[in-house]
Design a protein around this motif. Structure first.
Motif: not given
Length: 488
Positions: A405-421
């Motif tokens: 759910l953390a990954v799906e909440s962000v655009p593809h170009d910020r995938t690692s940031v979403g997962s990183g959060i």
């Protein structure tokens, strides 16, 4: 992929992405997570012996987890953002090299200080998961159509590989400790694992095809790391001699860290390209998933030291415990780990059948039930291990669901940031959990003794059960988006 993305993608990188077989990518991703798990799990069977070898108390050993988690907080946001900007594979290689250096330090350690220094560098493994998610989610295909479904399956495999690595680390270090006549020989286990992962994946993992462009928000990164590390240091030391909860040191860390974190939020709101877009936390689901992530990691990591020490304590000498040697302790932790893997693999199907919200709730309730079972039946090995398995099943559901759910909440170009959060929140919750258990253990360890009273464990299990129930209540605030319901 947009035309702009294509222009930013070097031809060689696009060719590399197309030329890398999918099986090789999945195998490489699994191997990196396997090495991460080994690095996280190898110490548990050795903890009881380290109290004698390094001449430290069981309460002191909690600092291994705390130091590791503090380092993870510093590494995760920077590595995640660098991966999105400069290429996930490129940053992952450096990430592996940092963890390898830390593993070598751990192998050479003959004092508690050197061991902690190695653990700090090993804390960079927190960057593995966000960078690998970035590779999987951006490696080609119709990302808009199939990205989330493929990402959910990939994350389930990654969590399973991570847990398998923890199991391998437990058994391997326990076996080495039993077979080799050296109290520190098993400290070399993660060096072998991370070295192998770096060598094998170097030529196989593809680079992400799209680079969004931009820069690193160093000011935001420094403020975030300083604020969170100060808060967690205050939590970790609070209650210990010289660090009483009302002492200037403890209050300075807690209040100062909170103020620096508030300043970070202000700076990020005014930054064009922030390290973490804090505006995302205005969304109800983002806040809910973040809170559930914290509540499930408090007990998960908080008991990372307590349970193995309990298993290795002899009832004839101390009146409680299971009396297991390091190898047997590793085996005894397998029911919990296998259940975590099973929960992670089953999570996509469970979420499709009952919704993401109920999956989050079920995971938290299973964790609470498992810790209550440990509290009630810690005198029986079969029932105690069954309780750890029930808790593990809940952890597996939450490991997958919160990360997805953390990954799906962000655009593809910020995938690692979403997962990183999400990884950052795992570390924050884990640090809080380790600090809570450290405080309980320190308060219940008699003067001159290295091991605590039984009450330290029963109190810790009770706290973990209560926190898990709070996570179940919070998860009911999640609202499943209509488009996701349609896909299900």
């Amino acid at each position: 992929m947009t035309d702009t993305d294509t222009l930013r993608t070097p031809p060689a990188s696009r060719a590399a992405v197309r030329a890398t077989p999918g099986v090789a990518v999945i195998a490489s991703v699994a191997l990196v997570e396997l090495s991460s798990g080994i690095t996280q799990g190898f110490l548990s069977p050795l903890l009881k012996g380290l109290t004698e070898t390094l001449r430290v108390t069981a309460a002191d050993l909690n600092w291994i987890s705390i130091a590791n988690l503090l380092a993870s907080v510093a590494f995760t946001p920077v590595l995640s953002r660098m991966g999105d900007l400069y290429g996930h594979r490129r940053v992952l290689r450096w990430n592996l090299a940092i963890v390898l250096l830390g593993s070598v330090l751990v192998g050479f350690s003959r004092s508690f200080g050197v061991l902690l220094a190695g653990q700090i560098l090993q804390g960079a493994f927190a960057g593995f998961f966000p960078l690998l998610v970035g590779i999987l989610r951006n490696r080609g295909g119709d990302r808009e159509k199939d990205g989330d479904g493929e990402s959910r399956r990939g994350i389930s495999y990654m969590v399973a590989a991570l847990v398998a690595g923890i199991a391998v680390g437990l058994v391997a270090s326990g076996f080495v400790a039993r077979a080799v006549d050296s109290p520190t020989a098993a400290l070399w286990v993660p060096t072998a694992a991370v070295g192998l992962a770096l060598a094998v994946t170097w030529p196989l993992l593809p680079e992400s095809p799209a680079r969004p462009g931009g820069r690193i928000d160093w000011a935001g990164g420094v403020l975030l790391c300083a604020g969170l590390v100060a808060v967690m240091l205050g939590l970790g030391m609070g209650g210990l001699p010289g660090w009483e909860w009302t002492s200037p040191r403890t209050l300075g860390c807690l209040v100062g860290g909170a103020l620096v974190t508030a300043l970070w939020v202000r700076v990020e709101l005014r930054t064009a390209e922030p390290m973490i877009d804090v505006r995302m936390f205005r969304r109800r689901n983002v806040v809910t998933v973040s809170l559930v992530t914290v509540t499930f990691t408090v007990p998960m990591i908080g008991l990372q030291v307590a349970n193995p020490v309990f298993m290795g304590t002899g009832p004839a000498e101390h009146g409680y415990g299971l009396g297991l040697d390091p190898f047997a302790t590793g085996l005894a932790m397998l029911p919990n780990l296998l259940a975590i893997a099973a929960g992670a693999l089953a999570a996509p199907a469970v979420a499709a059948a009952v919704s993401d919200r109920l999956t989050l709730c079920a995971g938290s309730l299973l964790m609470a039930a498992g810790y209550l079972a440990s509290l009630a039946w810690h005198g029986s090995m079969p029932l105690f291990l069954a309780g750890t398995a029930v808790a593990g099943l809940g952890i597996g559901l939450l490991q997958h669901s919160t990360r997805t759910l953390a990954v799906e909440s962000v655009p593809h170009d910020r995938t690692s940031v979403g997962s990183g959060i999400n990884e950052l929140l795992i570390n924050v919750g884990g640090s809080a959990g380790a600090a809570i258990v450290l405080t309980v253990f320190a308060a219940r360890t008699p003067a001159g003794e290295t091991l605590p009273e039984l009450g330290a464990y029963t109190t810790s299990w009770t706290i973990c059960a209560v926190v898990s129930l709070a996570g179940a209540a919070l998860s009911l605030l999640y609202r499943t988006p209509k488009d996701r319901e349609a896909r299900s």
